[in-house]
Design a protein around this motif. Structure first.
Motif, PDB file in Angstrom:
ATOM      1  N   LYS A   1      15.796  45.979  65.759  1.00 35.39           N
ATOM      2  CA  LYS A   1      15.109  44.679  65.787  1.00 35.39           C
ATOM      3  C   LYS A   1      15.187  44.071  67.183  1.00 35.39           C
ATOM      4  CE  LYS A   1      15.370  43.016  61.006  1.00 35.39           C
ATOM      5  NZ  LYS A   1      15.972  41.987  60.107  1.00 35.39           N
ATOM      6  N   LYS A   2      16.361  44.145  67.771  1.00 35.45           N
ATOM      7  CA  LYS A   2      16.571  43.585  69.106  1.00 35.45           C
ATOM      8  C   LYS A   2      15.766  44.355  70.149  1.00 35.45           C
ATOM      9  CE  LYS A   2      20.255  42.408  72.371  1.00 35.45           C
ATOM     10  NZ  LYS A   2      21.736  42.433  72.624  1.00 35.45           N
TER      11      LYS A   2
ATOM     12  N   LYS B   1      11.905  43.639  69.792  1.00 35.89           N
ATOM     13  CA  LYS B   1      11.473  42.245  69.795  1.00 35.89           C
ATOM     14  C   LYS B   1      10.536  41.931  70.950  1.00 35.89           C
ATOM     15  CE  LYS B   1      13.194  37.514  69.483  1.00 35.89           C
ATOM     16  NZ  LYS B   1      14.409  36.641  69.439  1.00 35.89           N
ATOM     17  N   ASN B   2      10.904  42.333  72.149  1.00 35.35           N
ATOM     18  CA  ASN B   2      10.078  42.059  73.332  1.00 35.35           C
ATOM     19  C   ASN B   2       9.747  43.342  74.085  1.00 35.35           C
ATOM     20  OD1 ASN B   2      10.049  39.095  73.128  1.00 35.35           O
ATOM     21  ND2 ASN B   2      12.247  39.260  73.557  1.00 35.35           N
TER      22      ASN B   2
ATOM     23  N   ILE C   1      10.098  47.034  60.737  1.00 38.31           N
ATOM     24  CA  ILE C   1      10.294  46.578  62.120  1.00 38.31           C
ATOM     25  C   ILE C   1       9.146  47.053  62.997  1.00 38.31           C
ATOM     26  CG2 ILE C   1      11.731  46.808  64.187  1.00 38.31           C
ATOM     27  CD1 ILE C   1      14.150  47.098  62.284  1.00 38.31           C
TER      28      ILE C   1
ATOM     29  N   PHE D   1       5.719  45.151  64.933  1.00 43.37           N
ATOM     30  CA  PHE D   1       5.329  45.334  66.338  1.00 43.37           C
ATOM     31  C   PHE D   1       3.854  45.720  66.445  1.00 43.37           C
ATOM     32  CE2 PHE D   1       4.645  47.840  70.145  1.00 43.37           C
ATOM     33  CZ  PHE D   1       5.305  47.105  71.127  1.00 43.37           C
TER      34      PHE D   1
END
Length: 231
Positions: free
Chosen positions: A66-67, A70-71, A103, A107
């Motif tokens: 997830k981390k 994320k970006n 997840i 995205f």
């Protein structure tokens, strides 16, 4: 006409699905370049996720992924070597996990909403990612004989591992395709209105021509509407 078809004010969403090494990545990339579409390979995302887990061995995979996603800048992973046999085998296992798929789905959905003209290729681009909000305009399903797909993948993998055997690659692809079609969540399947692309029959140029015909038909319909259909 060709010049008009690439105008940025005409939105077009293309989905390309199919089994491993069926030619969908090649077709999707060529068509994306021709029509100036923002391209995303969902398979590459799963390979990147596998690469991260193999490299860092996190105790808690879901929070870790997830981390990382994320970006994430997609252009970054496009330059990595993610097509090793080890990553491929682990990807088949990772792709079965619902939490992981959620997840990566998030995205991809975010990517799809960001641009007007996109092409996403994978196993569930049409059936899940681009099923709605936004929905695909054209869906392609790629199919190829296992012997041919195995040889193609073997040639690619030989660049990085000279000792890998064709038999080993064929066994791996057969296992991967079986896992993809049998998994409970977001299984590989062909949507009813998809256009079949047989890459074991079509040459690369014939494949592009076939795909272009369907894409141009949709762009023209969107550009001119009903008036175009009666011309």
């Amino acid at each position: 006409l060709e010049e008009n078809l690439t105008l940025n004010n005409v939105g077009i969403i293309v989905a390309c699905d199919g089994p491993a090494s069926s030619g969908k990545s090649t077709g999707a990339k060529l068509i994306s370049k021709k029509y100036k579409l923002h391209f995303l390979s969902s398979g590459l995302l799963y390979r990147f996720a596998s690469y991260l887990i193999i490299k860092y061995k996190p105790k808690k995979k879901i929070p870790f992924l997830k981390k990382k996603f994320k970006n994430l800048n997609y252009k970054y992973i496009d330059h990595l070597n993610l097509h090793t046999q080890e990553i491929g085998d682990y990807t088949a296992i990772l792709a079965k996990q619902k939490k992981v798929r959620l997840i990566l789905r998030g995205f991809q959905k975010k990517f799809a909403k960001k641009y007007k003209r996109i092409c996403i290729e994978g196993r569930d681009a049409a059936s899940e990612i681009l099923k709605k909000n936004p929905r695909y305009d054209v869906a392609f399903y790629f199919k190829c004989n296992l012997n041919i797909t195995s040889y193609r993948r073997w040639k690619d993998l030989k660049k990085f591992n000279k000792n890998i055997s064709l038999k080993e690659v064929k066994k791996s692809l057969r296992t991967r395709n079986k896992l993809d079609t049998k998994r409970r969540f977001s299984a590989l399947k062909r949507v009813k209105d998809s256009v079949l692309i047989r890459t074991d029959i079509l040459s690369k140029s014939a494949m592009v021509t076939r795909m272009s015909k369907e894409i141009e038909k949709k762009i023209l319909l969107k550009k001119y509407g009903r008036s175009y259909k009666t011309r």
